[in-house]
Motif scaffolding. Structure first.
Motif, mmCIF file in Angstrom:
data_model
loop_
_atom_site.group_PDB
_atom_site.id
_atom_site.type_symbol
_atom_site.label_atom_id
_atom_site.label_comp_id
_atom_site.label_asym_id
_atom_site.label_seq_id
_atom_site.Cartn_x
_atom_site.Cartn_y
_atom_site.Cartn_z
ATOM 1 N N MET A 119 72.965 41.326 133.716
ATOM 2 C CA MET A 119 71.619 41.402 133.135
ATOM 3 C C MET A 119 71.570 42.440 132.023
ATOM 4 O O MET A 119 70.915 42.229 131.000
ATOM 5 N N TYR A 120 72.259 43.555 132.212
ATOM 6 C CA TYR A 120 72.301 44.599 131.193
ATOM 7 C C TYR A 120 72.927 44.055 129.900
ATOM 8 O O TYR A 120 72.419 44.301 128.808
ATOM 9 N N GLU A 121 74.031 43.328 130.023
ATOM 10 C CA GLU A 121 74.696 42.756 128.852
ATOM 11 C C GLU A 121 73.781 41.762 128.128
ATOM 12 O O GLU A 121 73.731 41.733 126.896
ATOM 13 N N ILE A 122 73.075 40.944 128.899
ATOM 14 C CA ILE A 122 72.140 39.986 128.302
ATOM 15 C C ILE A 122 71.042 40.744 127.559
ATOM 16 O O ILE A 122 70.673 40.392 126.437
ATOM 17 N N ASN A 123 70.517 41.788 128.177
ATOM 18 C CA ASN A 123 69.469 42.593 127.540
ATOM 19 C C ASN A 123 69.958 43.196 126.233
ATOM 20 O O ASN A 123 69.215 43.265 125.257
ATOM 21 N N GLN A 124 71.206 43.641 126.198
ATOM 22 C CA GLN A 124 71.761 44.234 124.986
ATOM 23 C C GLN A 124 71.870 43.204 123.864
ATOM 24 O O GLN A 124 71.754 43.540 122.692
ATOM 25 N N ARG A 125 72.065 41.932 124.221
ATOM 26 C CA ARG A 125 72.089 40.873 123.206
ATOM 27 C C ARG A 125 70.677 40.497 122.781
ATOM 28 O O ARG A 125 70.449 40.106 121.631
ATOM 29 N N ILE A 161 67.828 42.426 122.722
ATOM 30 C CA ILE A 161 67.065 43.447 122.006
ATOM 31 C C ILE A 161 67.165 43.270 120.490
ATOM 32 O O ILE A 161 66.139 43.260 119.808
ATOM 33 N N PRO A 162 68.364 43.084 119.910
ATOM 34 C CA PRO A 162 68.414 42.884 118.453
ATOM 35 C C PRO A 162 67.714 41.591 118.007
ATOM 36 O O PRO A 162 67.089 41.559 116.943
ATOM 37 N N LEU A 163 67.807 40.537 118.816
ATOM 38 C CA LEU A 163 67.138 39.280 118.462
ATOM 39 C C LEU A 163 65.625 39.457 118.426
ATOM 40 O O LEU A 163 64.954 39.020 117.483
ATOM 41 N N ILE A 164 65.099 40.097 119.447
ATOM 42 C CA ILE A 164 63.653 40.315 119.521
ATOM 43 C C ILE A 164 63.204 41.250 118.401
ATOM 44 O O ILE A 164 62.187 41.014 117.748
ATOM 45 N N ASP A 165 63.975 42.307 118.149
ATOM 46 C CA ASP A 165 63.627 43.238 117.068
ATOM 47 C C ASP A 165 63.643 42.531 115.713
ATOM 48 O O ASP A 165 62.774 42.767 114.867
ATOM 49 N N GLY A 166 64.625 41.664 115.496
ATOM 50 C CA GLY A 166 64.701 40.915 114.248
ATOM 51 C C GLY A 166 63.502 40.015 114.053
ATOM 52 O O GLY A 166 62.918 39.958 112.960
ATOM 53 N N ARG A 167 63.118 39.311 115.113
ATOM 54 C CA ARG A 167 61.939 38.440 115.013
ATOM 55 C C ARG A 167 60.678 39.271 114.794
ATOM 56 O O ARG A 167 59.784 38.883 114.041
ATOM 57 N N MET A 168 60.602 40.417 115.455
ATOM 58 C CA MET A 168 59.434 41.282 115.310
ATOM 59 C C MET A 168 59.330 41.785 113.869
ATOM 60 O O MET A 168 58.250 41.808 113.286
#
Length: 119
Positions: A68-74, A76-83
Motif C-alpha cells: 500500500m505504501y508503494e502504491i501511495n508513493q505512485r 501522490i505525484p499523479l494526484i499532485d499533477g492533476r491538482m
C-alpha cells in the motif's frame, strides 16, 4: 460487527488498488477519487482503533502495508499533477474573466473621448 485486522487490511489494500486504477485514468473525475479516499480514511480509522503496533503485525500484514505504501508513493505525484492542472485551468479562467470584465466596464468611451459639439 467487529472486523479482524486481516479483513480490514485486505479491504484497505483493495480500496487502494481501486483508487490507483481510478486515478490512473486520464479523464477521471476527482469526485470519484474523494469517495474512494473517504472509504480508505474510514478503514484506516478502524485499523487505528484496533491499537496495532509493529510487533503485533504478521509478516503478511507488513507486506500488505508495504505494498500500500508503494502504491501511495505512485499515486501522490499523479494526484499532485492533476491538482496543478486544475489550478492552472482555474487561474486561466480567472484571468479571462478579469480581462472580459475590464473590457466590458470600459464601455465604448473607455479608450477615448467623445465630444458632442453643437454648431
Amino acid at each position: 460487527m467487529a472486523m479482524t485486522v486481516d479483513v480490514l487490511l485486505n479491504s484497505l489494500l483493495e480500496t487502494t488498488l481501486r483508487l490507483e486504477k481510478i486515478v490512473s485514468v486520464k479523464d477521471s473525475e476527482p469526485d470519484e477519487w474523494l469517495s474512494v479516499l473517504d472509504e480508505r480514511e474510514e478503514l484506516i480509522s478502524q485499523i487505528q482503533h484496533q491499537g496495532l503496533d509493529n510487533e503485533s503485525l504478521s509478516a503478511w500484514q507488513k507486506q500488505q502495508l508495504e505494498q500500500m505504501y508503494e502504491i501511495n508513493q505512485r499515486l501522490i505525484p499523479l494526484i499532485d499533477g492533476r491538482m496543478q492542472g486544475v489550478q492552472q485551468q482555474l487561474n486561466n479562467l480567472q484571468r479571462s474573466k478579469l480581462a472580459m470584465n475590464t473590457y466590458n466596464e470600459a464601455g465604448p468611451n473607455g479608450y477615448g473621448a467623445f465630444f458632442d459639439r453643437k454648431k
